[in-house]
Design an enzyme around this catalytic site. Structure first.
Site, PDB file in Angstrom:
ATOM      1  N   ASN A 172       0.866  -1.176   0.000  1.00 50.48           N
ATOM      2  CA  ASN A 172       0.000   0.000   0.000  1.00 50.48           C
ATOM      3  C   ASN A 172       0.901   1.224   0.000  1.00 50.48           C
ATOM      4  OD1 ASN A 172      -1.772   2.067   0.465  1.00 50.48           O
ATOM      5  ND2 ASN A 172      -2.427   1.382   2.495  1.00 50.48           N
ATOM      6  N   LYS A 192       0.111   4.233  -0.290  1.00 50.50           N
ATOM      7  CA  LYS A 192      -0.524   5.415   0.307  1.00 50.50           C
ATOM      8  C   LYS A 192      -0.292   6.629  -0.608  1.00 50.50           C
ATOM      9  CE  LYS A 192      -0.230   3.200   4.785  1.00 50.50           C
ATOM     10  NZ  LYS A 192      -0.050   3.297   6.237  1.00 50.50           N
ATOM     11  N   HIS A 197      -9.560   1.157   4.961  1.00 51.68           N
ATOM     12  CA  HIS A 197      -8.274   1.324   5.652  1.00 51.68           C
ATOM     13  C   HIS A 197      -8.474   2.274   6.836  1.00 51.68           C
ATOM     14  CE1 HIS A 197      -4.155   2.487   6.497  1.00 51.68           C
ATOM     15  NE2 HIS A 197      -3.787   1.386   5.880  1.00 51.68           N
ATOM     16  N   GLU A 238      -6.815   4.651   7.895  1.00 49.76           N
ATOM     17  CA  GLU A 238      -6.596   6.070   7.568  1.00 49.76           C
ATOM     18  C   GLU A 238      -7.836   6.665   6.903  1.00 49.76           C
ATOM     19  OE1 GLU A 238      -2.880   5.505   5.505  1.00 49.76           O
ATOM     20  OE2 GLU A 238      -1.956   4.946   7.414  1.00 49.76           O
ATOM     21  N   GLU A 249      -5.213  -4.835  10.582  1.00 49.35           N
ATOM     22  CA  GLU A 249      -4.202  -3.803  10.793  1.00 49.35           C
ATOM     23  C   GLU A 249      -4.499  -3.075  12.101  1.00 49.35           C
ATOM     24  OE1 GLU A 249      -2.292  -2.618   6.769  1.00 49.35           O
ATOM     25  OE2 GLU A 249      -3.985  -1.310   7.139  1.00 49.35           O
ATOM     26  N   GLY A 296       2.587   2.436  10.857  1.00 51.08           N
ATOM     27  CA  GLY A 296       3.513   3.551  10.717  1.00 51.08           C
ATOM     28  C   GLY A 296       4.189   3.948  12.011  1.00 51.08           C
ATOM     29  N   SER A 312       3.610  -2.016  10.316  1.00 51.19           N
ATOM     30  CA  SER A 312       5.061  -2.050  10.525  1.00 51.19           C
ATOM     31  C   SER A 312       5.689  -3.403  10.201  1.00 51.19           C
ATOM     32  CB  SER A 312       5.400  -1.613  11.951  1.00 51.19           C
ATOM     33  OG  SER A 312       4.949  -0.284  12.186  1.00 51.19           O
TER      34      SER A 312
HETATM   35  P1  13P Z   1       3.110   0.490   7.719  1.00 49.08           P
HETATM   36  O1  13P Z   1       3.649  -0.793   7.136  1.00 49.08           O
HETATM   37  O2  13P Z   1       3.837   1.700   7.207  1.00 49.08           O
HETATM   38  O3  13P Z   1       2.986   0.424   9.203  1.00 49.08           O
HETATM   39  O4  13P Z   1       1.613   0.655   7.147  1.00 49.08           O
HETATM   40  C1  13P Z   1       0.738  -0.415   7.250  1.00 49.08           C
HETATM   41  C2  13P Z   1      -0.481  -0.098   6.473  1.00 49.08           C
HETATM   42  O5  13P Z   1      -1.246   0.769   6.843  1.00 49.08           O
HETATM   43  C3  13P Z   1      -0.713  -0.835   5.222  1.00 49.08           C
HETATM   44  O6  13P Z   1      -1.979  -0.600   4.729  1.00 49.08           O
END
Ligand code: 13P
Length: 248
Positions: A6, A8, A93, A95, A165, A171, A208
């Site tokens: 992803n 982002k 997601h 976010e 997640e 992150g 992560s």
């Molecule tokens: P990170 O791997 O940067 O923690 O992000 C995970 C994520 O949100 C994947 O969709």
């Protein structure tokens, strides 16, 4: 196993094309044992779709609108994603939920629309740190699953992917321990089965994931791969995670 990147809101289109090329080249040798997907920003979907066409790497989008078309400024629809070669679409997601006001009912409408148009939704679920501290992770994730999949009937396990997640691990550099992740994956699998979904629906862990922790996570019986954020922006790291998956 499925490893999906992803990206982002990272990479301008030229950089996205370059990264996709590099990923396709590096993961080719694992194509027999691991499915790989990249989910670039929507502005780069078409160009990255061209790059990965005729490679084992699949294309995914990061969100979509549930309508086929219409007056929805700024949105893209399932038929549009399909037309540029998307196989997957990430939905719900954290976010999107936290920053853009997405709610369970909307994730459900999008899931139904994605399935109706032949896309495979990667439905994301996960609890916040406060919810985990309160011991509510199963309640929260159970509610998210029930809501997202309301009215969903699957002919095949290949038509749906779920990503667990935990919000506190995204992150942050903090990962759920393999045992914590396994417990939640098992819970999610049982919940999916209680919906009539096949046991084989892939459940990805996200939060992560890095080359150094991937193998221990993927060794868990109910972890079927990863949804990778930060580490997917570096082709070498992403390929190392794919390699870890290939050894399971
Ligand atoms: P990170 O791997 O940067 O923690 O992000 C995970 C994520 O949100 C994947 O969709």
């Amino acid at each position: 196993m499925l490893i999906a990147g992803n990206w982002k809101m990272h990479t301008v289109p030229d950089a996205a094309v370059e990264l996709a090329r590099d990923v396709a080249r590096r993961v080719r040798s694992h194509a027999d044992s691991v499915a790989v997907a990249v989910c670039p920003p929507s502005i780069s979907l078409a160009a990255v779709g061209e790059v990965v066409r005729n490679t084992p790497v699949r294309l995914g989008a990061q969100t979509m609108h549930e309508a086929e078309q219409g007056a929805y400024t700024g949105e893209v629809s399932a038929p549009m994603l399909g037309a540029v070669g998307c196989h997957y679409v990430i939905l719900g997601h954290s976010e999107r939920r936290q920053l853009f006001g997405e709610i369970d009912a909307g994730v459900n409408r999008k899931t139904l629309a994605a399935l109706a148009h032949g896309l495979v939704p990667i439905v994301c679920v996960g609890e916040t740190l406060n919810e985990r501290k309160a011991g509510e992770e199963e309640t929260v994730v159970g509610r998210q699953i029930d809501a997202a999949l309301d009215g969903v009937h699957l002919d095949s396990a290949a038509h749906l992917v779920v990503a667990y997640e935990p919000v506190w691990a995204i992150g942050t550099g903090e990962t759920a321990s393999p045992e914590q992740a396994q417990a939640m994956h098992r819970f999610i699998r049982d919940r999916l089965v209680s919906f009539g979904a096949p046991r084989e629906v892939e459940i990805l862990y996200g939060g992560s994931v890095k080359p150094g922790n991937a193998a221990d996570l993927f060794a868990q019986p109910d972890i079927d791969g990863g949804l990778i954020g930060g580490a997917s922006l570096d082709a070498e790291s992403f390929a190392a995670i794919v390699e870890a998956a290939s050894k399971v």
